[in-house]
Design a protein around this motif. Structure first.
Motif, mmCIF file in Angstrom:
data_model
loop_
_atom_site.group_PDB
_atom_site.id
_atom_site.type_symbol
_atom_site.label_atom_id
_atom_site.label_comp_id
_atom_site.label_asym_id
_atom_site.label_seq_id
_atom_site.Cartn_x
_atom_site.Cartn_y
_atom_site.Cartn_z
ATOM 1 N N TYR A 22 0.845 -1.192 0.000
ATOM 2 C CA TYR A 22 0.000 0.000 0.000
ATOM 3 C C TYR A 22 0.880 1.243 0.000
ATOM 4 O O TYR A 22 1.912 1.276 0.681
ATOM 5 C CB TYR A 22 -0.891 0.041 1.250
ATOM 6 C CG TYR A 22 -1.822 -1.134 1.370
ATOM 7 C CD1 TYR A 22 -3.045 -1.139 0.725
ATOM 8 C CD2 TYR A 22 -1.461 -2.244 2.128
ATOM 9 C CE1 TYR A 22 -3.910 -2.221 0.831
ATOM 10 C CE2 TYR A 22 -2.312 -3.330 2.241
ATOM 11 C CZ TYR A 22 -3.532 -3.315 1.602
ATOM 12 O OH TYR A 22 -4.373 -4.387 1.700
ATOM 13 N N ASP A 23 0.461 2.263 -0.723
ATOM 14 C CA ASP A 23 1.113 3.561 -0.670
ATOM 15 C C ASP A 23 0.236 4.468 0.181
ATOM 16 O O ASP A 23 -0.928 4.701 -0.142
ATOM 17 C CB ASP A 23 1.280 4.151 -2.074
ATOM 18 C CG ASP A 23 2.313 3.367 -2.878
ATOM 19 O OD1 ASP A 23 3.398 3.096 -2.323
ATOM 20 O OD2 ASP A 23 2.031 3.020 -4.032
ATOM 21 N N ALA A 89 7.037 8.473 -4.152
ATOM 22 C CA ALA A 89 6.504 9.816 -4.408
ATOM 23 C C ALA A 89 6.176 10.533 -3.098
ATOM 24 O O ALA A 89 5.258 11.326 -3.026
ATOM 25 C CB ALA A 89 5.260 9.702 -5.274
ATOM 26 N N GLY A 90 6.947 10.244 -2.052
ATOM 27 C CA GLY A 90 6.643 10.787 -0.735
ATOM 28 C C GLY A 90 5.720 9.841 0.004
ATOM 29 O O GLY A 90 5.322 8.805 -0.505
#
Length: 124
Positions: A22-23, A89-90
Motif C-alpha cells: 500500500y502507498d 513519491a513521498g
C-alpha cells in the motif's frame, strides 16, 4: 538449523502467504506509530485477534511482526509482518505479509496430484 538470512521468528516461505503493498499519504513516523503503538494498533488490529499482544520481532521504524490466532476453531496460528519504507513519491510504502504458520497445516501439507512429482513413500 536456523537460516541466518531470516530474523528471529520470521516465517519460512510457505504457500499460504498473502502479501499486500500500500502507498500511504502519511509520513513514515506516523505509519510506524500506527502499527507499533498498542493504543493505535487496537483500532485496526484488536488485541483479541493476537496470540500475544507483544510483537515477536521489531526493527524500530521499519518492521514489526505479531503472532495471530483465529478466534474460531481450529484456532490456526499465523504471523503478520508490517514493513514500512519511504514511498517513491513521498508518503510511506506499507507492506503487509500474512503467513499461515500453524504446524498442524504445514505438517500435513498436501501436494496436488498433477505436480509431475513421483510418489513419495514413507519408511515404517
Amino acid at each position: 538449523m536456523s537460516d541466518p538470512k531470516r530474523a528471529p521468528g520470521e516465517p519460512t516461505e510457505h504457500p499460504a502467504t498473502l502479501k499486500f503493498d500500500y502507498d500511504l499519504n502519511a509520513p513514515v513516523e506516523t505509519a510506524w506509530r500506527a502499527i507499533s503503538s498498542p493504543e493505535m494498533r487496537e483500532n485496526w488490529l484488536p488485541e483479541k485477534d493476537l496470540a500475544d499482544p507483544e510483537p515477536v520481532h521489531t526493527v524500530p521504524g521499519k518492521e514489526i511482526r505479531y503472532r495471530m490466532r483465529d478466534a474460531e476453531p481450529p484456532h490456526l496460528e499465523s504471523m503478520v509482518t508490517f514493513r514500512i519504507a519511504p514511498g517513491l513519491a513521498g508518503g510511506t510504502r506499507l507492506t503487509i505479509i500474512h503467513d499461515l504458520t500453524d504446524v498442524r497445516v504445514s505438517a500435513h501439507r498436501q501436494v496436488p496430484a498433477n505436480t509431475d512429482r513421483g510418489p513419495v513413500m514413507l519408511a515404517a
